[in-house]
Design an enzyme around this catalytic site. Structure first.
Site, PDB file in Angstrom:
ATOM      1  N   ALA A 131      -2.243  -9.834   0.158  1.00  0.00           N
ATOM      2  CA  ALA A 131      -0.975  -9.457  -0.469  1.00  0.00           C
ATOM      3  C   ALA A 131      -0.829 -10.078  -1.854  1.00  0.00           C
ATOM      4  O   ALA A 131      -1.390 -11.134  -2.159  1.00  0.00           O
ATOM      5  CB  ALA A 131       0.188  -9.885   0.421  1.00  0.00           C
TER       6      ALA A 131
ATOM      7  N   ASP B 232      14.792  -9.609   1.450  1.00  0.00           N
ATOM      8  CA  ASP B 232      13.829 -10.005   0.423  1.00  0.00           C
ATOM      9  C   ASP B 232      14.373 -11.092  -0.488  1.00  0.00           C
ATOM     10  O   ASP B 232      13.687 -12.083  -0.765  1.00  0.00           O
ATOM     11  CB  ASP B 232      13.410  -8.786  -0.405  1.00  0.00           C
ATOM     12  CG  ASP B 232      12.284  -9.109  -1.373  1.00  0.00           C
ATOM     13  OD1 ASP B 232      11.373  -9.871  -0.990  1.00  0.00           O
ATOM     14  OD2 ASP B 232      12.315  -8.607  -2.516  1.00  0.00           O
TER      15      ASP B 232
ATOM     16  N   LYS C  59       8.690 -15.726   3.714  1.00  0.00           N
ATOM     17  CA  LYS C  59      10.051 -15.367   4.072  1.00  0.00           C
ATOM     18  C   LYS C  59      10.249 -13.862   3.924  1.00  0.00           C
ATOM     19  O   LYS C  59       9.530 -13.225   3.164  1.00  0.00           O
ATOM     20  CB  LYS C  59      11.073 -16.125   3.240  1.00  0.00           C
ATOM     21  CG  LYS C  59      10.772 -16.313   1.761  1.00  0.00           C
ATOM     22  CD  LYS C  59      10.503 -15.140   0.899  1.00  0.00           C
ATOM     23  CE  LYS C  59      11.536 -14.062   0.800  1.00  0.00           C
ATOM     24  NZ  LYS C  59      11.117 -12.916  -0.020  1.00  0.00           N
TER      25      LYS C  59
ATOM     26  N   ARG D 121       8.940  -3.354  -0.047  1.00  0.00           N
ATOM     27  CA  ARG D 121      10.364  -3.663  -0.187  1.00  0.00           C
ATOM     28  C   ARG D 121      11.237  -2.421  -0.092  1.00  0.00           C
ATOM     29  O   ARG D 121      12.453  -2.530   0.093  1.00  0.00           O
ATOM     30  CB  ARG D 121      10.598  -4.390  -1.512  1.00  0.00           C
ATOM     31  CG  ARG D 121       9.978  -5.771  -1.555  1.00  0.00           C
ATOM     32  CD  ARG D 121       9.931  -6.349  -2.947  1.00  0.00           C
ATOM     33  NE  ARG D 121       9.303  -7.678  -2.961  1.00  0.00           N
ATOM     34  CZ  ARG D 121       8.003  -7.882  -2.946  1.00  0.00           C
ATOM     35  NH1 ARG D 121       7.176  -6.843  -2.930  1.00  0.00           N
ATOM     36  NH2 ARG D 121       7.511  -9.107  -2.944  1.00  0.00           N
TER      37      ARG D 121
ATOM     38  N   SER E 114      -8.614  -9.674   5.994  1.00  0.00           N
ATOM     39  CA  SER E 114      -7.939  -8.402   5.736  1.00  0.00           C
ATOM     40  C   SER E 114      -8.503  -7.380   6.704  1.00  0.00           C
ATOM     41  O   SER E 114      -9.643  -7.516   7.171  1.00  0.00           O
ATOM     42  CB  SER E 114      -8.177  -7.936   4.293  1.00  0.00           C
ATOM     43  OG  SER E 114      -7.698  -6.616   4.102  1.00  0.00           O
ATOM     44  N   ARG E 115      -7.706  -6.362   7.021  1.00  0.00           N
ATOM     45  CA  ARG E 115      -8.240  -5.282   7.858  1.00  0.00           C
ATOM     46  C   ARG E 115      -9.292  -4.477   7.103  1.00  0.00           C
ATOM     47  O   ARG E 115     -10.047  -3.723   7.701  1.00  0.00           O
ATOM     48  CB  ARG E 115      -7.098  -4.389   8.335  1.00  0.00           C
ATOM     49  CG  ARG E 115      -6.160  -5.096   9.324  1.00  0.00           C
ATOM     50  CD  ARG E 115      -5.175  -4.122   9.949  1.00  0.00           C
ATOM     51  NE  ARG E 115      -4.392  -4.747  10.992  1.00  0.00           N
ATOM     52  CZ  ARG E 115      -3.141  -5.162  10.853  1.00  0.00           C
ATOM     53  NH1 ARG E 115      -2.542  -5.025   9.682  1.00  0.00           N
ATOM     54  NH2 ARG E 115      -2.490  -5.710  11.863  1.00  0.00           N
TER      55      ARG E 115
ATOM     56  N   HIS F  34       5.561 -10.594  10.805  1.00  0.00           N
ATOM     57  CA  HIS F  34       5.550 -12.057  10.703  1.00  0.00           C
ATOM     58  C   HIS F  34       5.578 -12.744  12.061  1.00  0.00           C
ATOM     59  O   HIS F  34       4.747 -13.621  12.344  1.00  0.00           O
ATOM     60  CB  HIS F  34       6.723 -12.540   9.849  1.00  0.00           C
ATOM     61  CG  HIS F  34       6.527 -12.319   8.390  1.00  0.00           C
ATOM     62  ND1 HIS F  34       7.494 -12.588   7.443  1.00  0.00           N
ATOM     63  CD2 HIS F  34       5.457 -11.852   7.693  1.00  0.00           C
ATOM     64  CE1 HIS F  34       7.036 -12.304   6.245  1.00  0.00           C
ATOM     65  NE2 HIS F  34       5.806 -11.849   6.364  1.00  0.00           N
TER      66      HIS F  34
END
Length: 328
Positions: free
Chosen positions: A10, A175, A95, A163, A34-35, A77
């Site tokens: 990310a 966010d 977060k 987002r 990572s996938r 998460h």
């Protein structure tokens, strides 16, 4: 040295966290997962990281990793933080750590059962700027605190951005609303009792793009707005009967100016400015986390604090459905 594994490629990890983990005094980045193995390998090569894994499960199974940093979409998460804890890994998770306060209880249970440290990554609570705000308020620098004012906004209409995707946990309150909430709670040591809120959602995305909140903390009020479709702004002000504090670049220090805390007198005839040049808050966060794993008395952001912070956000969504006050 503490051996970090990065769970995802990310943007926040690439641009903010990994570089500062690499510069930390007590940790190294030992693996990226990572996938898409190609993406993991490319990012690992970019930063000179020795291991790249094609799945998060492989990362968690690795004996070369002591703890993980999780910058996955919000909706993932809790799932992966629990899996990491059950694998015996310490966890620093971006977060918001969850989308509902009651989702955190199973993670607390996993943390305790496996004797690991699990923290939500509120880097602002490690920045000396916010520790100074807390210190000044505790010392009565503004007299009786009556009102806190906050704002956090940016403009993003990219439909591919998480987002703007509600199924991934997108929206302004989760966010960026969490930052206003946590900085107010951290610096005052107080908790909200009730609140009122209005929320506007994007007609296409379904995410909240504007929220205006008034929270009653008993001795003072907090009013703030957040938006994902307004001109970029960050502001925090703590106003009392003897003076007020104004926090410059309160959340993204550097991007919104140099971090400063200005203390103004009651008659605005005197000001004292505290500056914090060169501070790297993600590095401070990582180093405190690692020291805490080693048994230090460093203050870290606990999951119990995460529950309290998320309760404010949950209440804001509930309050937006009706007029009047909503209990937190």
């Amino acid at each position: 040295m503490f051996r970090w594994g990065i769970m995802s490629t990310a943007k926040i990890g690439r641009e903010q966290v990994i570089p500062q983990l690499l510069d930390s005094e007590n940790g190294v980045v030992n693996a990226i997962a990572s996938r898409d193995h190609g993406r993991a390998r490319a990012l690992a090569d970019r930063f000179g990281v020795p291991h790249a894994f094609a799945s998060y499960g492989e990362l968690l199974a690795s004996p070369e990793i002591d703890g993980v940093y999780i910058p996955l979409p919000t909706s993932q998460h809790i799932e992966w933080a629990i899996k990491a804890a059950e694998a015996g890994k310490h966890v620093l998770c971006e977060k918001p750590i969850s989308l509902h306060a009651d989702e955190i209880a199973p993670l607390i249970k996993a943390r305790d059962a496996n004797n690991v440290l699990v923290c939500e990554a509120f880097m602002v609570t490690y920045h000396p700027q916010w520790k100074k705000v807390r210190e000044l308020l505790a010392a009565g620098a503004v007299g009786r605190l009556r009102h806190v004012q906050g704002a956090f906004s940016y403009f993003n209409k990219d439909p591919q951005n998480m987002r703007n995707q509600p199924e991934l946990g997108g929206g302004g309150l989760p966010d960026i609303g969490v930052y206003v909430a946590v900085s107010t709670r951290f610096s005052t040591g107080a908790e909200p009792v009730r609140l009122q809120a209005t929320v506007e959602r994007d007609a296409d995305f379904g995410t909240d793009i504007y929220a205006s909140v008034k929270a009653d903390f008993g001795d003072f009020d907090l009013t703030f707005y957040v938006s994902t479709q307004m001109a970029a702004r960050q502001l925090m002000v703590f106003h009392g009967d003897e003076g007020y504090l104004e926090v410059t670049a309160p959340f993204n220090a550097g991007d919104f100016g140099n971090p400063e805390v200005a203390l103004y007198s009651r008659n605005h005839d005197r000001a004292e400015v505290f500056r914090f040049p060169g501070v790297r808050q993600y590095r401070l966060q990582a180093e405190a986390f690692v020291r805490k794993v080693g048994g230090s008395d460093d203050e870290v952001f606990t999951l119990e604090q995460s529950v309290l912070n998320q309760k404010l956000i949950d209440a804001a969504y509930r309050a937006a459905d009706h007029d009047g006050w909503e209990k937190v």
